[in-house]
Design an enzyme around this catalytic site. Structure first.
Site, PDB file in Angstrom:
ATOM      1  N   ASN A 109       0.985  -1.261   0.077  1.00 46.20           N
ATOM      2  CA  ASN A 109       0.139  -0.026  -0.058  1.00 46.20           C
ATOM      3  C   ASN A 109       0.856   1.207  -0.050  1.00 46.20           C
ATOM      4  O   ASN A 109       1.794   1.165   0.328  1.00 46.20           O
ATOM      5  CB  ASN A 109      -0.974  -0.038   1.162  1.00 46.20           C
ATOM      6  CG  ASN A 109      -1.823   1.307   1.377  1.00 46.20           C
ATOM      7  OD1 ASN A 109      -2.320   1.520   0.421  1.00 46.20           O
ATOM      8  ND2 ASN A 109      -1.813   1.825   2.539  1.00 46.20           N
ATOM      9  N   HIS A 111       0.991   5.161   1.248  1.00 43.43           N
ATOM     10  CA  HIS A 111       0.378   5.944   2.240  1.00 43.43           C
ATOM     11  C   HIS A 111       0.873   7.283   2.321  1.00 43.43           C
ATOM     12  O   HIS A 111       2.059   7.513   2.205  1.00 43.43           O
ATOM     13  CB  HIS A 111       0.013   5.272   3.827  1.00 43.43           C
ATOM     14  CG  HIS A 111      -0.765   6.166   4.710  1.00 43.43           C
ATOM     15  ND1 HIS A 111      -1.915   6.363   4.736  1.00 43.43           N
ATOM     16  CD2 HIS A 111      -0.052   7.132   5.776  1.00 43.43           C
ATOM     17  CE1 HIS A 111      -2.509   7.090   5.665  1.00 43.43           C
ATOM     18  NE2 HIS A 111      -1.227   7.511   6.257  1.00 43.43           N
TER      19      HIS A 111
HETATM   20  C1  GAR Z   1      -2.273   8.894  -2.639  1.00 38.23           C
HETATM   21  O1  GAR Z   1      -1.826  10.113  -2.517  1.00 38.23           O
HETATM   22  C2  GAR Z   1      -2.339   7.931  -1.768  1.00 38.23           C
HETATM   23  O2  GAR Z   1      -1.115   8.047  -0.916  1.00 38.23           O
HETATM   24  C3  GAR Z   1      -3.681   8.041  -1.196  1.00 38.23           C
HETATM   25  O3  GAR Z   1      -4.434   8.416  -2.038  1.00 38.23           O
HETATM   26  C4  GAR Z   1      -4.055   8.939  -3.129  1.00 38.23           C
HETATM   27  C5  GAR Z   1      -4.294   8.332  -4.181  1.00 38.23           C
HETATM   28  O4  GAR Z   1      -3.941   8.943  -5.536  1.00 38.23           O
HETATM   29  N1  GAR Z   1      -3.817   6.767  -0.242  1.00 38.23           N
HETATM   30  C6  GAR Z   1      -4.502   7.158   0.912  1.00 38.23           C
HETATM   31  O5  GAR Z   1      -4.755   7.846   1.608  1.00 38.23           O
HETATM   32  C7  GAR Z   1      -4.732   5.628   1.594  1.00 38.23           C
HETATM   33  N2  GAR Z   1      -5.083   5.792   3.088  1.00 38.23           N
HETATM   34  P1  GAR Z   1      -4.038   8.518  -6.847  1.00 38.23           P
HETATM   35  O6  GAR Z   1      -5.301   7.899  -7.304  1.00 38.23           O
HETATM   36  O7  GAR Z   1      -3.707   9.558  -7.609  1.00 38.23           O
HETATM   37  O8  GAR Z   1      -2.883   7.461  -6.723  1.00 38.23           O
END
Ligand code: GAR
Length: 202
Positions: A109, A111
């Site tokens: 994952n 984060h």
């Molecule tokens: C990313 O910043 C990721 O780190 C976060 O969602 C975003 C997805 O961006 N994830 C979380 O917060 C998980 N807890 P993306 O769709 O452009 O890859």
């Protein structure tokens, strides 16, 4: 060579960084399929554009977790597409023990914080409101806790006095797009060994 299932709920910029790294030879992997719990998520459109199977999995009746019928469906799809690893890329549901157990140390994952600081939602906003001077991102194996699994790669991002949640998240995402392919390549090359809660590079 990883056979990767990417799961996301949003715009899929991390998925894009994985595709780019594969194309540029920085990541030895194929993307077997992309799954989303959000029917109109842009990550699915990106997948279709790249010729990757793009599948919507309805998470009902649950809103915040992947369990029951939907979890079984995901497991079936992963098997049918020959996925041996999972990259959660902005997947906004909590994954449960059945899926985690089936992909132990094969599910990672990303984060948007330097874990263990600021687990959970909108981590960049939490960091800003807390007054942290350094934020960042973490790629980690998924275990049964929320954002608690063994850490593979972290990249720091300095917080500016002028930052808003949006500007900070944008700079964190730039680092995510480097960190994720790097971590996945370590996994692909068999260079990660989990010892207790530590990840050792071999
Ligand atoms: C990313 O910043 C990721 O780190 C976060 O969602 C975003 C997805 O961006 N994830 C979380 O917060 C998980 N807890 P993306 O769709 O452009 O890859």
């Amino acid at each position: 060579m990883l056979s990767l299932a990417v799961m996301g709920s949003g715009k899929g910029s991390n998925f894009q960084s994985i595709l780019d790294a594969i194309r540029e030879g920085r990541l030895e992997a194929r993307v077997a399929c992309v799954l989303s719990d959000v029917a109109d998520a842009f990550i699915l459109e990106r997948a279709r554009g790249a010729g990757v199977p793009a599948i919507h999995v309805d998470g009902a009746p649950f809103k915040t977790k992947l369990e029951g019928v939907a979890e079984d469906r995901v497991l079936r799809i992963l098997r049918d597409h020959g996925a041996d690893s999972i990259a959660l890329a902005g997947f906004m549901r909590i994954v449960k023990p059945k899926l985690i157990g089936a992909f132990r140390h094969r599910m990672v994952n990303i984060h948007p914080s330097l874990l263990p600081a600021f687990p959970g939602l909108h981590a960049w906003k939490q960091a800003l409101e807390y007054g942290a001077r350094v934020a960042g991102c973490t790629v980690h194996f998924v275990d049964e806790g929320t954002d608690t699994g063994p850490i593979i790669v972290q990249r720091p991002v300095g917080v500016l006095d002028t930052d808003t949640p949006e500007t900070l998240h944008a700079r964190i995402q730039e680092q995510e797009h480097l960190a994720y392919p790097e971590a996945l390549q370590l996994l692909s090359a068999g260079r990660l060994r989990v010892e207790g809660r530590r990840v050792v590079r071999v």
